[in-house]
Design an enzyme around this catalytic site. Structure first.
Site, PDB file in Angstrom:
ATOM      1  N   ASN A 261       0.864  -1.179   0.000  1.00  0.00           N
ATOM      2  CA  ASN A 261       0.000   0.000   0.000  1.00  0.00           C
ATOM      3  C   ASN A 261       0.902   1.231   0.000  1.00  0.00           C
ATOM      4  O   ASN A 261       1.501   1.565   1.017  1.00  0.00           O
ATOM      5  CB  ASN A 261      -0.893  -0.035   1.252  1.00  0.00           C
ATOM      6  CG  ASN A 261      -1.724   1.229   1.405  1.00  0.00           C
ATOM      7  OD1 ASN A 261      -1.788   2.048   0.485  1.00  0.00           O
ATOM      8  ND2 ASN A 261      -2.346   1.391   2.563  1.00  0.00           N
ATOM      9  N   TRP A 262       0.986   1.855  -1.149  1.00  0.00           N
ATOM     10  CA  TRP A 262       1.917   2.992  -1.282  1.00  0.00           C
ATOM     11  C   TRP A 262       1.401   4.261  -0.614  1.00  0.00           C
ATOM     12  O   TRP A 262       2.128   5.246  -0.517  1.00  0.00           O
ATOM     13  CB  TRP A 262       2.175   3.281  -2.769  1.00  0.00           C
ATOM     14  CG  TRP A 262       2.973   2.243  -3.484  1.00  0.00           C
ATOM     15  CD1 TRP A 262       3.449   1.049  -2.979  1.00  0.00           C
ATOM     16  CD2 TRP A 262       3.405   2.290  -4.849  1.00  0.00           C
ATOM     17  NE1 TRP A 262       4.140   0.365  -3.945  1.00  0.00           N
ATOM     18  CE2 TRP A 262       4.131   1.114  -5.098  1.00  0.00           C
ATOM     19  CE3 TRP A 262       3.244   3.225  -5.875  1.00  0.00           C
ATOM     20  CZ2 TRP A 262       4.694   0.847  -6.358  1.00  0.00           C
ATOM     21  CZ3 TRP A 262       3.803   2.960  -7.114  1.00  0.00           C
ATOM     22  CH2 TRP A 262       4.525   1.778  -7.345  1.00  0.00           C
ATOM     23  N   LYS A 263       0.142   4.270  -0.225  1.00  0.00           N
ATOM     24  CA  LYS A 263      -0.479   5.462   0.391  1.00  0.00           C
ATOM     25  C   LYS A 263      -0.272   6.682  -0.532  1.00  0.00           C
ATOM     26  O   LYS A 263      -0.238   6.515  -1.750  1.00  0.00           O
ATOM     27  CB  LYS A 263       0.061   5.665   1.810  1.00  0.00           C
ATOM     28  CG  LYS A 263      -0.079   4.366   2.637  1.00  0.00           C
ATOM     29  CD  LYS A 263       0.163   4.522   4.103  1.00  0.00           C
ATOM     30  CE  LYS A 263      -0.030   3.170   4.793  1.00  0.00           C
ATOM     31  NZ  LYS A 263       0.112   3.234   6.245  1.00  0.00           N
TER      32      LYS A 263
ATOM     33  N   SER B 263       3.853  -2.278  10.253  1.00  0.00           N
ATOM     34  CA  SER B 263       5.304  -2.323  10.450  1.00  0.00           C
ATOM     35  C   SER B 263       5.944  -3.657  10.060  1.00  0.00           C
ATOM     36  O   SER B 263       6.901  -4.089  10.701  1.00  0.00           O
ATOM     37  CB  SER B 263       5.660  -1.948  11.892  1.00  0.00           C
ATOM     38  OG  SER B 263       5.253  -0.614  12.175  1.00  0.00           O
TER      39      SER B 263
ATOM     40  N   GLU C 218      -6.530   4.635   7.988  1.00  0.00           N
ATOM     41  CA  GLU C 218      -6.385   6.070   7.701  1.00  0.00           C
ATOM     42  C   GLU C 218      -7.658   6.623   7.065  1.00  0.00           C
ATOM     43  O   GLU C 218      -8.036   7.774   7.292  1.00  0.00           O
ATOM     44  CB  GLU C 218      -5.159   6.297   6.803  1.00  0.00           C
ATOM     45  CG  GLU C 218      -3.871   6.058   7.580  1.00  0.00           C
ATOM     46  CD  GLU C 218      -2.722   5.487   6.778  1.00  0.00           C
ATOM     47  OE1 GLU C 218      -2.709   5.605   5.548  1.00  0.00           O
ATOM     48  OE2 GLU C 218      -1.821   4.884   7.409  1.00  0.00           O
TER      49      GLU C 218
ATOM     50  N   HIS D 197      -9.214   1.003   5.103  1.00  0.00           N
ATOM     51  CA  HIS D 197      -7.921   1.238   5.762  1.00  0.00           C
ATOM     52  C   HIS D 197      -8.118   2.175   6.961  1.00  0.00           C
ATOM     53  O   HIS D 197      -8.954   3.085   6.919  1.00  0.00           O
ATOM     54  CB  HIS D 197      -6.931   1.857   4.767  1.00  0.00           C
ATOM     55  CG  HIS D 197      -5.531   1.836   5.312  1.00  0.00           C
ATOM     56  ND1 HIS D 197      -5.086   2.804   6.176  1.00  0.00           N
ATOM     57  CD2 HIS D 197      -4.529   0.953   5.165  1.00  0.00           C
ATOM     58  CE1 HIS D 197      -3.835   2.508   6.519  1.00  0.00           C
ATOM     59  NE2 HIS D 197      -3.474   1.391   5.927  1.00  0.00           N
TER      60      HIS D 197
ATOM     61  N   GLU E  49      -5.070  -5.053  10.502  1.00  0.00           N
ATOM     62  CA  GLU E  49      -4.023  -4.047  10.725  1.00  0.00           C
ATOM     63  C   GLU E  49      -4.278  -3.348  12.052  1.00  0.00           C
ATOM     64  O   GLU E  49      -5.066  -2.382  12.105  1.00  0.00           O
ATOM     65  CB  GLU E  49      -4.031  -3.010   9.597  1.00  0.00           C
ATOM     66  CG  GLU E  49      -3.745  -3.581   8.231  1.00  0.00           C
ATOM     67  CD  GLU E  49      -3.221  -2.518   7.271  1.00  0.00           C
ATOM     68  OE1 GLU E  49      -2.107  -2.710   6.765  1.00  0.00           O
ATOM     69  OE2 GLU E  49      -3.888  -1.498   7.061  1.00  0.00           O
TER      70      GLU E  49
ATOM     71  N   GLY F 181       2.860   2.141  10.806  1.00  0.00           N
ATOM     72  CA  GLY F 181       3.812   3.242  10.667  1.00  0.00           C
ATOM     73  C   GLY F 181       4.528   3.596  11.958  1.00  0.00           C
ATOM     74  O   GLY F 181       5.172   4.640  12.048  1.00  0.00           O
TER      75      GLY F 181
ATOM     76  N   GLY G  68       3.111  -1.135   4.221  1.00  0.00           N
ATOM     77  CA  GLY G  68       3.123   0.300   3.947  1.00  0.00           C
ATOM     78  C   GLY G  68       4.535   0.750   3.607  1.00  0.00           C
ATOM     79  O   GLY G  68       5.037   0.549   2.501  1.00  0.00           O
ATOM     80  N   GLY G  69       5.207   1.335   4.589  1.00  0.00           N
ATOM     81  CA  GLY G  69       6.534   1.936   4.389  1.00  0.00           C
ATOM     82  C   GLY G  69       7.508   1.062   3.609  1.00  0.00           C
ATOM     83  O   GLY G  69       8.164   1.538   2.668  1.00  0.00           O
TER      84      GLY G  69
HETATM   85  P1  13P Z   1       3.395   0.284   7.642  1.00  0.00           P
HETATM   86  O1  13P Z   1       3.884  -1.022   7.023  1.00  0.00           O
HETATM   87  O2  13P Z   1       4.121   1.474   7.179  1.00  0.00           O
HETATM   88  O3  13P Z   1       3.280   0.155   9.133  1.00  0.00           O
HETATM   89  O4  13P Z   1       1.880   0.481   7.105  1.00  0.00           O
HETATM   90  C1  13P Z   1       0.993  -0.565   7.177  1.00  0.00           C
HETATM   91  C2  13P Z   1      -0.223  -0.197   6.420  1.00  0.00           C
HETATM   92  O5  13P Z   1      -0.943   0.710   6.799  1.00  0.00           O
HETATM   93  C3  13P Z   1      -0.512  -0.938   5.184  1.00  0.00           C
HETATM   94  O6  13P Z   1      -1.795  -0.661   4.720  1.00  0.00           O
END
Ligand code: 13P
Length: 249
Positions: A9-11, A212, A96, A94, A166, A172, A233-234
């Protein structure tokens, strides 16, 4: 055997040039055939990404879509717009989206229906906040999220659903759920599906862990019996890290 899946997920990261470089790097790797690999770039990069990945096994997902199929929704993107650029998979729910854009279980139930009716596959995200875990309400929260958004679906509809647990406190933050915490929740989720539907379906649904996940912890998390992969994510923004996670099964 359930699908094993690693999704990035590149956000709100990666413009046109960055998308091109990252996807070109990812294309160079030899990929294990048994793992489904997915990337979810921003809306503006979806068409470009589908194009760049047309000869690769990596598939493209969107990070969101609107509940409505068309009409007066300034600034929004519909399911048919996604399908029109070759995207047949969407991330919904998600944390967010829930916390920053006020999406709740009922909105999400509607979005899930819109996506299913259009024949889309869904990565459905859910998970508890830190206070909810600290006060030992995490199982109830997850149960409510799944019941309200998904448990009215038919058994057949579940062939289009991938779950992604999640825990919000792990997103994050660098703080991952321990493999045992992930396993405990994933087994619980499967037990809920068994209770509402049947054992056969419970055993078929892929449940990803997100929060993470990094090359250094992926193997341990993915080795758990009820963890079928990760939503990253990251670490999905770096090709070496993302492919190390793909190869962690
Ligand atoms: P991180 O891997 O950066 O913690 O993010 C997880 C995430 O929100 C994937 O959708």
């Amino acid at each position: 055997m359930r699908d094993q899946i690693v999704a990035g997920n590149w956000k709100m990261n990666n413009d046109q040039n960055e998308t091109q470089s990252l996807l070109n790097e990812l294309k160079k790797y030899n990929k294990p055939e048994k793992i489904r690999i997915i990337v979810a770039p921003a809306f503006t990069q979806l068409s470009q990404s589908v194009d760049l990945l047309k000869d690769d096994i990596i598939t493209v997902a969107a990070q969101n879509m609107n509940l409505a199929v068309s009409g007066a929704h300034t600034g929004e993107i519909s399911v048919n717009m996604l399908k029109g650029v070759g995207v047949n998979l969407v991330v919904l729910g998600h944390s967010e989206r829930r916390s920053l854009y006020h999406e709740n279980n009922l909105t999400l139930a509607g979005k899930v229906n819109t996506a299913l009716e259009a024949g889309m596959e869904i990565i459905f995200c859910f998970g508890e906040q830190l206070e909810e875990r600290k006060s030992n309400r995490h199982f109830n929260v997850v149960k409510e999220q799944l019941s309200e958004a998904l448990f009215s679906l038919s058994v057949a509809a579940w062939s289009q659903i991938i779950l992604a647990y999640e825990p919000v406190w792990a997103i994050g933050t660098g703080e991952t759920a321990s493999p045992d915490q992930a396993q405990e929740m994933h087994a619980y989720i499967r037990s809920l599906i068994q209770e509402h539907y049947n054992e056969n379906l419970a055993q078929k649904v892929s449940i990803l862990y997100g929060g993470s996940v990094k090359p250094g912890n992926a193997e341990e998390i993915f080795s758990m019996q009820d963890v079928d992969g990760g939503l990253i994510g990251g670490a999905s923004l770096n090709s070496d890290d993302f492919m190390a996670i793909v190869n962690a099964f």
